[in-house]
Design an enzyme around this catalytic site. Structure first.
Site, PDB file in Angstrom:
ATOM      1  N   ASN A   9       0.868  -1.180   0.000  1.00  0.00           N
ATOM      2  CA  ASN A   9       0.000   0.000   0.000  1.00  0.00           C
ATOM      3  C   ASN A   9       0.905   1.229   0.000  1.00  0.00           C
ATOM      4  O   ASN A   9       1.482   1.577   1.021  1.00  0.00           O
ATOM      5  CB  ASN A   9      -0.887  -0.045   1.256  1.00  0.00           C
ATOM      6  CG  ASN A   9      -1.709   1.213   1.442  1.00  0.00           C
ATOM      7  OD1 ASN A   9      -1.789   2.064   0.554  1.00  0.00           O
ATOM      8  ND2 ASN A   9      -2.325   1.346   2.617  1.00  0.00           N
ATOM      9  N   LYS A  11       0.175   4.276  -0.249  1.00  0.00           N
ATOM     10  CA  LYS A  11      -0.458   5.470   0.343  1.00  0.00           C
ATOM     11  C   LYS A  11      -0.186   6.690  -0.549  1.00  0.00           C
ATOM     12  O   LYS A  11      -0.068   6.548  -1.764  1.00  0.00           O
ATOM     13  CB  LYS A  11       0.018   5.682   1.782  1.00  0.00           C
ATOM     14  CG  LYS A  11      -0.186   4.401   2.621  1.00  0.00           C
ATOM     15  CD  LYS A  11      -0.051   4.606   4.092  1.00  0.00           C
ATOM     16  CE  LYS A  11      -0.264   3.276   4.806  1.00  0.00           C
ATOM     17  NZ  LYS A  11      -0.174   3.357   6.232  1.00  0.00           N
ATOM     18  N   HIS A  98      -9.533   1.097   5.056  1.00  0.00           N
ATOM     19  CA  HIS A  98      -8.264   1.312   5.759  1.00  0.00           C
ATOM     20  C   HIS A  98      -8.510   2.254   6.934  1.00  0.00           C
ATOM     21  O   HIS A  98      -9.316   3.193   6.829  1.00  0.00           O
ATOM     22  CB  HIS A  98      -7.230   1.900   4.790  1.00  0.00           C
ATOM     23  CG  HIS A  98      -5.862   1.888   5.374  1.00  0.00           C
ATOM     24  ND1 HIS A  98      -5.460   2.825   6.294  1.00  0.00           N
ATOM     25  CD2 HIS A  98      -4.810   1.041   5.204  1.00  0.00           C
ATOM     26  CE1 HIS A  98      -4.215   2.552   6.667  1.00  0.00           C
ATOM     27  NE2 HIS A  98      -3.799   1.479   6.015  1.00  0.00           N
ATOM     28  N   GLU A 100      -6.933   4.676   8.062  1.00  0.00           N
ATOM     29  CA  GLU A 100      -6.727   6.097   7.760  1.00  0.00           C
ATOM     30  C   GLU A 100      -7.962   6.683   7.098  1.00  0.00           C
ATOM     31  O   GLU A 100      -8.340   7.834   7.357  1.00  0.00           O
ATOM     32  CB  GLU A 100      -5.478   6.261   6.864  1.00  0.00           C
ATOM     33  CG  GLU A 100      -4.203   6.014   7.669  1.00  0.00           C
ATOM     34  CD  GLU A 100      -3.038   5.478   6.864  1.00  0.00           C
ATOM     35  OE1 GLU A 100      -3.053   5.560   5.621  1.00  0.00           O
ATOM     36  OE2 GLU A 100      -2.094   4.963   7.485  1.00  0.00           O
ATOM     37  N   GLU A 170      -5.452  -5.025  10.605  1.00  0.00           N
ATOM     38  CA  GLU A 170      -4.416  -4.015  10.834  1.00  0.00           C
ATOM     39  C   GLU A 170      -4.703  -3.276  12.140  1.00  0.00           C
ATOM     40  O   GLU A 170      -5.483  -2.319  12.159  1.00  0.00           O
ATOM     41  CB  GLU A 170      -4.417  -2.998   9.692  1.00  0.00           C
ATOM     42  CG  GLU A 170      -4.135  -3.605   8.340  1.00  0.00           C
ATOM     43  CD  GLU A 170      -3.596  -2.562   7.371  1.00  0.00           C
ATOM     44  OE1 GLU A 170      -2.473  -2.734   6.888  1.00  0.00           O
ATOM     45  OE2 GLU A 170      -4.288  -1.560   7.134  1.00  0.00           O
ATOM     46  N   GLY A 176       2.342   2.244  10.860  1.00  0.00           N
ATOM     47  CA  GLY A 176       3.298   3.345  10.701  1.00  0.00           C
ATOM     48  C   GLY A 176       3.966   3.771  11.996  1.00  0.00           C
ATOM     49  O   GLY A 176       4.591   4.826  12.057  1.00  0.00           O
ATOM     50  N   SER A 216       3.421  -2.070  10.439  1.00  0.00           N
ATOM     51  CA  SER A 216       4.872  -2.120  10.653  1.00  0.00           C
ATOM     52  C   SER A 216       5.479  -3.486  10.333  1.00  0.00           C
ATOM     53  O   SER A 216       6.400  -3.937  11.021  1.00  0.00           O
ATOM     54  CB  SER A 216       5.209  -1.686  12.084  1.00  0.00           C
ATOM     55  OG  SER A 216       4.767  -0.368  12.298  1.00  0.00           O
ATOM     56  N   GLY A 237       2.766  -1.091   4.348  1.00  0.00           N
ATOM     57  CA  GLY A 237       2.816   0.328   4.019  1.00  0.00           C
ATOM     58  C   GLY A 237       4.253   0.754   3.748  1.00  0.00           C
ATOM     59  O   GLY A 237       4.800   0.531   2.678  1.00  0.00           O
ATOM     60  N   GLY A 238       4.894   1.333   4.760  1.00  0.00           N
ATOM     61  CA  GLY A 238       6.235   1.910   4.625  1.00  0.00           C
ATOM     62  C   GLY A 238       7.226   1.012   3.894  1.00  0.00           C
ATOM     63  O   GLY A 238       7.932   1.463   2.985  1.00  0.00           O
TER      64      GLY A 238
HETATM   65  P1  PGA Z   1       2.772   0.303   7.709  1.00  0.00           P
HETATM   66  O1  PGA Z   1       1.313   0.474   7.095  1.00  0.00           O
HETATM   67  O2  PGA Z   1       3.336  -0.998   7.146  1.00  0.00           O
HETATM   68  O3  PGA Z   1       3.544   1.508   7.264  1.00  0.00           O
HETATM   69  O4  PGA Z   1       2.608   0.205   9.186  1.00  0.00           O
HETATM   70  C1  PGA Z   1       0.459  -0.619   6.908  1.00  0.00           C
HETATM   71  C2  PGA Z   1      -0.842  -0.155   6.306  1.00  0.00           C
HETATM   72  O5  PGA Z   1      -1.315   0.925   6.671  1.00  0.00           O
HETATM   73  O6  PGA Z   1      -1.425  -0.835   5.450  1.00  0.00           O
END
Ligand code: PGA
Length: 254
Positions: A9, A11, A98, A100, A170, A176, A216, A237-238
Site C-alpha cells: 500500500n 499510500k 483502511h 486512515e 491491521e 506506521g 509495521s 505500508g512503509g
Molecule cells: P505500515 O502500514 O506498514 O507503514 O505500518 C500498513 C498499512 O497501513 O497498510
C-alpha cells in the site's frame, strides 16, 4: 487452500516518476527472485499512477490494486474515482476500510458496504481492512471491535461474493508506528476472524479466505509473523516503498 499474498500500500507517496521507477524495480525483482513462488504479489499505487504502472508490470504475476474508490457508481461527485473507472485501468483489487480512511475521511460501515458492492460488481476483489485502536486494545474489547467491523460489512455479502474478499487485520496502533503486533497477537486475532467466518459461511470458505496482517511489517519480522498458521501474508505500508524490502517480505514465507 487459501492463497498467500503480500500487498504493498503505497499510500500518498511517490511522484509519477518515482512510482514508475519503484514499479519497474519491483517487477524486475519479482521476475528474478520470486517468479516461481506461489505467493500472490499486489501493489496499490496512488490513483494517478495506476494506468502507467499497469503498463510497467507483468500483470499476470503482479496484481494491480487501488487504495480506495467512490461509494457511488457515477454522477456529480467532484473529485471521486469510481470502481468502474478503476477497473478500466487494469485494477484487479481495491483496498477498502483502511483505518486512515475511517479516521480521516469518516468512512462508516454504510459507505464501506456500498464500496464493497461496487468493487465486486466491477469484477475486482475488495481487500477489506479491520482493526482496533490502541485504547480499544488496552480496554480489552478488541475482538468485539473487529467483529463489529466485519459483521456489518462483508458478512452482509452472499457466500459467492464473500469468497472474493481478502481480509486485512491491521491494528491501528501498529500502523506506521514501528510497533508491530507480536506474532501471537496477530495469530490470536486471525484465528478469531477465521472462526467468525466458519460460523457465518462454513469451514470451506473460512479455509479459503486469505487474512493478511498489516502494521509495521518488514523483512525483519515477516518470517515470524508469516510462520503463524492463520497469517496468510501482509498488507505493507512503509516497507513497500523500497523494492528490496518488499521483495524481502515476499520471500519471508517458508
Ligand atoms: P505500515 O502500514 O506498514 O507503514 O505500518 C500498513 C498499512 O497501513 O497498510
Amino acid at each position: 487452500m487459501r492463497k498467500q499474498i503480500v500487498a504493498g500500500n503505497w499510500k500518498m507517496h511517490t511522484s509519477l516518476q518515482e512510482g514508475s521507477a519503484l514499479a519497474t524495480s519491483i517487477n524486475k525483482m519479482v521476475k528474478n527472485e520470486v517468479e516461481n513462488k506461489e505467493t500472490g504479489v499486489v501493489i496499490a499505487p496512488p490513483h494517478t499512477h495506476l494506468s502507467v504502472v499497469n503498463q510497467l508490470i507483468n500483470t499476470e504475476r503482479i496484481c494491480l490494486a487501488a487504495q480506495n474508490c467512490a461509494s457511488e457508481a457515477k454522477g456529480a461527485f467532484t473529485g471521486e474515482v469510481s470502481a468502474k473507472m478503476l477497473s478500466t485501468f487494469g485494477v484487479k483489487a481495491v483496498i477498502l476500510g483502511h483505518s486512515e480512511r475511517r479516521a480521516y475521511y469518516g468512512e462508516t460501515n454504510e459507505t464501506l458496504m456500498k464500496k464493497v458492492n461496487l468493487v465486486i460488481e466491477n469484477n475486482m476483489k475488495p481487500i477489506f481492512c479491520c482493526g482496533e485502536k490502541l485504547e480499544e486494545r488496552e480496554a480489552g474489547n478488541y475482538f468485539d471491535v473487529v467483529k463489529e467491523q466485519i459483521e456489518n460489512v462483508v458478512f452482509n455479502l452472499s457466500k459467492e461474493d464473500f469468497e472474493k474478499v481478502i481480509i486485512a487485520y491491521e491494528p491501528v496502533w501498529a500502523i506506521g508506528t514501528g510497533k508491530t503486533a507480536s506474532s501471537d497477537q496477530a495469530q490470536e486475532m486471525h484465528a478469531y476472524i477465521r472462526k467468525l467466518i466458519v460460523e457465518k459461511f462454513g469451514n470451506d470458505i473460512a479455509d479459503n479466505t486469505t487474512i493478511l496482517y498489516g502494521g509495521s511489517c518488514k523483512p525483519s519480522n515477516a518470517v515470524e509473523l508469516f510462520s503463524k498458521p492463520d497469517v496468510d501474508g501482509g498488507l505493507i505500508g512503509g516497507a513497500s516503498l523500497k523494492a528490496e524490502d518488499f521483495i524481502g517480505i515476499i520471500n519471508s514465507f517458508n
